[in-house]
Design a protein around this motif. Structure first.
Motif, PDB file in Angstrom:
ATOM      1  N   UNK A   1      36.843  48.722  36.294  1.00 47.71           N
ATOM      2  CA  UNK A   1      36.488  47.733  37.325  1.00 47.71           C
ATOM      3  C   UNK A   1      36.975  48.205  38.685  1.00 47.71           C
TER       4      UNK A   1
ATOM      5  N   UNK B   1      34.778  50.981  39.894  1.00 45.91           N
ATOM      6  CA  UNK B   1      33.461  50.473  40.302  1.00 45.91           C
ATOM      7  C   UNK B   1      33.564  49.793  41.664  1.00 45.91           C
ATOM      8  N   UNK B   2      34.671  49.079  41.877  1.00 43.24           N
ATOM      9  CA  UNK B   2      34.876  48.457  43.194  1.00 43.24           C
ATOM     10  C   UNK B   2      34.951  49.537  44.268  1.00 43.24           C
TER      11      UNK B   2
ATOM     12  N   UNK C   1      31.449  51.145  44.908  1.00 39.96           N
ATOM     13  CA  UNK C   1      30.357  50.192  44.699  1.00 39.96           C
ATOM     14  C   UNK C   1      29.098  50.585  45.459  1.00 39.96           C
TER      15      UNK C   1
ATOM     16  N   UNK D   1      30.439  44.609  28.989  1.00 37.13           N
ATOM     17  CA  UNK D   1      31.379  44.018  29.943  1.00 37.13           C
ATOM     18  C   UNK D   1      30.767  43.966  31.353  1.00 37.13           C
ATOM     19  N   UNK D   2      30.155  45.072  31.801  1.00 37.55           N
ATOM     20  CA  UNK D   2      29.682  45.136  33.190  1.00 37.55           C
ATOM     21  C   UNK D   2      28.172  44.951  33.314  1.00 37.55           C
ATOM     22  N   UNK D   3      27.518  44.763  32.174  1.00 39.33           N
ATOM     23  CA  UNK D   3      26.054  44.643  32.141  1.00 39.33           C
ATOM     24  C   UNK D   3      25.372  45.806  32.877  1.00 39.33           C
ATOM     25  N   UNK D   4      25.825  46.996  32.503  1.00 40.16           N
ATOM     26  CA  UNK D   4      25.200  48.208  33.047  1.00 40.16           C
ATOM     27  C   UNK D   4      24.557  48.952  31.884  1.00 40.16           C
TER      28      UNK D   4
ATOM     29  N   UNK E   1      23.590  50.968  39.566  1.00 43.67           N
ATOM     30  CA  UNK E   1      24.654  51.725  40.226  1.00 43.67           C
ATOM     31  C   UNK E   1      25.437  52.560  39.227  1.00 43.67           C
TER      32      UNK E   1
ATOM     33  N   UNK F   1      21.403  41.640  36.235  1.00 38.74           N
ATOM     34  CA  UNK F   1      22.802  41.770  36.651  1.00 38.74           C
ATOM     35  C   UNK F   1      22.985  42.801  37.756  1.00 38.74           C
TER      36      UNK F   1
ATOM     37  N   UNK G   1      26.379  43.960  40.881  1.00 32.55           N
ATOM     38  CA  UNK G   1      27.361  44.973  40.513  1.00 32.55           C
ATOM     39  C   UNK G   1      28.407  45.128  41.610  1.00 32.55           C
ATOM     40  N   UNK G   2      29.683  45.315  41.335  1.00 35.48           N
ATOM     41  CA  UNK G   2      30.292  45.257  40.003  1.00 35.48           C
ATOM     42  C   UNK G   2      30.690  43.830  39.608  1.00 35.48           C
ATOM     43  N   UNK G   3      30.521  43.516  38.353  1.00 35.37           N
ATOM     44  CA  UNK G   3      30.928  42.208  37.859  1.00 35.37           C
ATOM     45  C   UNK G   3      32.442  42.243  37.669  1.00 35.37           C
ATOM     46  N   UNK G   4      33.154  41.558  38.552  1.00 39.54           N
ATOM     47  CA  UNK G   4      34.618  41.634  38.505  1.00 39.54           C
ATOM     48  C   UNK G   4      35.180  40.491  37.671  1.00 39.54           C
ATOM     49  N   UNK G   5      36.406  40.674  37.219  1.00 36.58           N
ATOM     50  CA  UNK G   5      37.049  39.604  36.444  1.00 36.58           C
ATOM     51  C   UNK G   5      37.363  38.428  37.358  1.00 36.58           C
ATOM     52  N   UNK G   6      38.075  38.730  38.461  1.00 33.82           N
ATOM     53  CA  UNK G   6      38.451  37.684  39.434  1.00 33.82           C
ATOM     54  C   UNK G   6      37.720  37.973  40.729  1.00 33.82           C
TER      55      UNK G   6
ATOM     56  N   UNK H   1      34.178  41.075  46.652  1.00 34.68           N
ATOM     57  CA  UNK H   1      33.234  41.009  45.534  1.00 34.68           C
ATOM     58  C   UNK H   1      33.156  39.579  45.022  1.00 34.68           C
TER      59      UNK H   1
ATOM     60  N   UNK I   1      32.223  38.269  36.365  1.00 40.23           N
ATOM     61  CA  UNK I   1      31.555  38.531  35.097  1.00 40.23           C
ATOM     62  C   UNK I   1      31.068  37.210  34.485  1.00 40.23           C
TER      63      UNK I   1
END
Lengths: 470, 400
Positions: A334, A337-338, A341, A361-364, A389, B102, B106-111, B116, B120
């Motif tokens: 994560x 990816x951040x 991005x 988890x990331x739907x990639x 991405x 989705x 992107x990116x699907x973050x937890x918090x 962002x 998720x």
């Protein structure tokens, strides 16, 4: 017509990957066909040799008074519907020029320097029936696309549960060696992509059982640890051109940097990991006390006869699975990816299960063996257009699969050898603008994964790996 | 058939011994096999992965059980199963839809934070709402086309535990043969079946008659075998095993080179080994005419002539012909008898052409009136109406 005293016309046929010569006396074989390992085959009452000797036999026939009726159907030249190949760079042109005179040989070029373009240019100039042989089916589909785009030809596909033979076709090594008995007379030019795969004891049949007079091998890493690459000389031809990775680093290819990120297991994982480790260790200690010199290999050999050994073996595999799929890795991903991005990121995993884990988890999208042709193309196309991405893969993208413009790759604890790592590196070192490429390696701290990564750094391509905690 | 990785062999003095489960050493396996069949029978809806784990667990406490054996059982059970493979590609369509939905987030973050803004759980919640399915359900379908996640639809299975064990034993013999470079079969019967299946498997034969033991030695390998030692034809040889096991009066030996540059070994098999084929025994007679004729002739010699079914193989290179009967006289003479019933003209012509390849042989043809129109005068033939009569044959034999 009289041939060496016989009133028969000699005939040459193709049979299941071999050539059969009928109606030639053994004296004539001895006096004229020296250098060709023709053997009398009493099972059929004819002379037989591997199909690879076809050009040599034809050469001999042309130089003698013999009338041999060549009953092997001739392939007609191929017409390319259109040509849309980019102008070749200097080193690519040199490669083509080096191959053309003998029309047999290996071209060694690092990944990302445009081997496919070289091959397409050769295909275009020879315009003969061609079979392209690739290590995996993704590459096969990729070749199919490149031939379609570059030469306007919808090539046949042999493999992946398809058997569509056309004058220009693509296939995999496995299919090629299985089917060469049937296909050995169909093609005039064979192209072996990543040809260091060819000299295996079974796979070499893909070259031996074909009569194609023209052969091209492409590879970035011709050496094999078993030194069978020497055989490429007669299976394909001599190395006609060789471009070293060092020659192009930072010039044609983007420069690169390797960053290693150690991750720690969660408390729960660590507890489970420690329990399993203890289980394995104490069992091993007990065994060593019983039998000095007892090794892990001994344990594996015993596992079939001893449920306790089997339990220790299973504990070891469970341990590896925890390393492979540590939760922390998803957290690090994560963060990465951040960080990236905006660009495109390619993720390589150590297992299919982990690849799916990341995908869920990331739907990639993940590119795995189960992906059909259509899905594969959609994923690669979407990635190229930056609609996706991130793509995740296990081994599918290990070699040669073209993913242009990715500047960031993440290897998530794979059990990779040096050669694989080098090829994975090559994947992101595409000829691009000057942006520096980065390869992250996410491994569990103080585990076997980290040891592997350390071993890997000893290889030349990995010189200067940096560590970073995030 | 199993894969190479599921095969288990041992070596003993140059002999290859494939894994075999036998009653008095592996009696427990009968119970294991029953439980495995039960696991699959009750496993409808489970994934391959879950079923395989179940099989592994069943055998957890079995003292003697290599992992390869467990994997082999999983393969045999899978082979007799029907899985939902998602042939329509709905999983792939679902994946594409969801990943495309989705992608913009992107990116699907937890918090989520200021940078962002999509988490998720938000995105998954939104997708689930749009598809009208709980996320768990979606996730279950997302990779339904992955081999290990295929769900069991039906389990035709095996009739009983014993059958499963016997299939296992045959399958292990077959794996051992994947590395065979040559197979030799000694046969006294059922030549037609053996040679016909060998031909169908694309193998080449070399046939020898061994007078001392009165049997035929049939050597089988492939086109490239005379050029170099090759294991390319091993799978074809393995396919012959169930055929052989269904035949009578044979023995077989295979030359196997286990590793490249490694030692040479052999594998031997005969009906004495007691392996069972899942194929039926070959038909004893091609047609009713032959069956009736055999019955009428009887077991005893008539006027010194004994009737032997498929007694001789005529062969030249890869052309083979096994006449229906050999008539052998006490004085050592022998005559081949081929009965030609009601067939198409093409079939008859092909048969006559084959027979002409063996002019040195004493061949007596019995042709039904329907086929007689095409008959070449050069053949020694008896024309019959509906059934071939013993006295007609004896009369013709007396003229020879």
């Amino acid at each position: 017509m009289s041939i060496a005293g016989h009133n028969v016309v000699a005939q040459l046929r193709f049979s299941e990957g071999t050539l059969l010569l009928e109606g030639v006396s053994s004296e004539s074989i001895q006096s004229h066909f020296t250098g060709v390992p023709l053997k009398w085959d009493d099972r059929v009452g004819q002379w037989r040799c591997d199909a690879i000797w076809y050009s040599k036999i034809i050469e001999i026939i042309k130089g003698t008074q013999f009338r041999v009726e060549d009953l092997i159907p001739k392939q007609s030249p191929v017409d390319w519907p259109y040509i849309a190949i980019h102008d070749l760079r200097e080193e690519q042109q040199k490669a083509v020029l080096a191959w053309m005179p003998g029309k047999k040989g290996v071209i060694v070029m690092p990944t990302g320097t445009g081997k496919t373009e070289v091959a397409l240019s050769i295909m275009r100039q020879t315009a003969e029936s061609t079979l392209v042989v690739c290590p995996v089916r993704d590459l096969m589909y990729q070749w199919h696309q490149r031939i379609l785009k570059g030469l306007g030809y919808d090539a046949g596909i042999i493999g992946d549960n398809t058997f569509n033979v056309r004058p220009v076709s693509v296939t995999t090594y496995d299919s090629a060696c299985i089917y060469m008995g049937k296909l050995g007379a169909e093609f005039a030019l064979l192209i072996f992509d990543e040809c260091h795969h060819l000299p295996g004891p079974i796979r070499r049949d893909a070259a031996v059982m074909s009569m194609a007079p023209m052969r091209l091998g492409l590879t970035a890493t011709p050496e094999r640890s078993d030194s069978r690459h020497m055989d490429l000389q007669w299976l394909i031809g001599p190395t006609v051109y060789s471009l070293e990775l060092a020659d192009v680093k930072g010039r044609t290819l983007a420069d690169y940097e390797i960053i290693r990120i150690p991750v720690h297991l969660s408390t729960e994982e660590q507890m489970k990991y420690d329990r399993l480790s203890n289980e394995v260790r104490s069992y091993m200690q007990m065994k060593v006390r019983e039998t000095p010199g007892y090794t892990w290999q001994d344990l594996c050999a015993e596992a079939g006869k001893d449920p306790e050994s089997r339990k220790a073996q299973k504990a070891f595999h469970a341990k590896t699975a925890i390393e492979d799929r540590a939760e922390e890795k998803l957290r690090v991903l994560e963060d990465l990816f951040r960080l990236h991005s905006e660009g495109r990121v390619m993720v390589f995993t150590g297992s299919n299960a982990m690849a799916r884990e990341i995908s869920k988890r990331f739907l990639v999208p993940c590119l795995l063996n189960h992906c059909g042709k259509k899905e594969r193309l959609d994923i690669l196309d979407g990635f190229r257009k930056a609609e996706y991405r991130v793509i995740v893969a296990n081994q599918v993208l290990d070699e040669g699969v073209d993913i242009p413009e990715a500047k960031v790759a993440i290897v998530v604890g794979g059990q990779t050898s040096t050669k694989q790592a080098k090829q994975r590196l090559g994947r992101i070192l595409r000829k691009q603008a000057n942006a520096k490429a980065t390869l992250y390696e996410v491994v569990c701290a103080e585990t076997r994964e980290e040891q592997r990564s350390r071993q890997r750094r000893n290889s030349d391509a990995y010189a200067g790996t940096r560590h970073r905690r995030i | 058939m199993l894969t190479q990785e599921q095969g288990i062999v041992e070596f003993e003095k140059g002999r290859v011994i494939p894994d075999r489960l036998i009653q008095n050493r592996h009696g427990r396996y009968l119970g294991h096999a029953e439980r495995m069949l039960g696991l699959y029978k009750e496993g409808i809806g489970k994934t391959r992965q879950e079923l395989h784990r179940g099989v592994h667990q069943l055998l957890d406490d079995e003292a003697e059980c290599p992992t390869r054996r467990i994997d082999a059982f999983c393969k045999l059970l899978d082979d007799a199963s029907e899985f939902d493979r998602d042939a329509g590609g709905s999983a792939a369509k679902l994946r594409k839809r969801i990943f495309r939905m989705a992608a913009p987030y992107h990116p699907l973050v937890k918090e989520k934070d200021r940078l962002f803004e999509t988490s998720e759980s938000d995105v998954k919640g939104r997708i689930a709402a749009e598809l009208g399915l709980p996320w768990d359900e979606i996730e279950k379908k997302l990779f339904a086309d992955v081999m290990e996640l295929h769900r069991l639809k039906e389990f035709p299975g095996y009739p009983d535990a014993r059958t499963l064990l016997s299939r296992y034993n045959v399958a292990q013999v077959q794996v051992a043969l994947y590395r065979a470079s040559k197979m030799t079969v000694w046969a006294r019967e059922d030549f037609k079946t053996i040679l016909c299946y060998a031909k169908m498997a694309n193998l080449l034969h070399t046939i020898f008659f061994e007078p001392a033991s009165h049997e035929y030695r049939i050597e089988l390998d492939g086109p490239a075998s005379i050029l170099r030692e090759t294991r390319r034809y091993g799978v074809a040889m393995a396919k012959l095993v169930p055929v052989l096991l269904a035949c009578r009066n044979w023995r077989m030996r295979a030359d196997i080179k286990w590793n490249r540059g490694g030692w040479k070994s052999r594998f031997e098999l005969s009906p004495k080994d007691g392996l069972q084929s899942h194929l039926p025994e070959p038909e004893e007679f091609d047609s009713n005419i032959e069956a009736v004729f055999t019955r009428k002739w009887g077991d005893q010699p008539r006027e010194g002539w004994t009737l032997i079914r498929e007694g001789e193989i005529l062969h030249r290179h890869q052309k083979v012909f096994v006449p229906d009967f050999t008539l052998r006289h006490e004085d050592g003479r022998s005559v081949l008898l081929e009965i030609v019933g009601f067939w198409t003209p093409e079939y008859l012509n092909a048969k006559f052409d084959t027979l002409k390849m063996f002019p040195e042989k004493n061949i007596l043809l019995a042709v039904s009136r329907a086929g007689a129109a095409n008959l070449d005068q050069s053949f020694n033939a008896i024309i019959f109406k509906t059934a071939l009569k013993v006295k007609d044959v004896l009369a013709r034999l007396a003229e020879l």
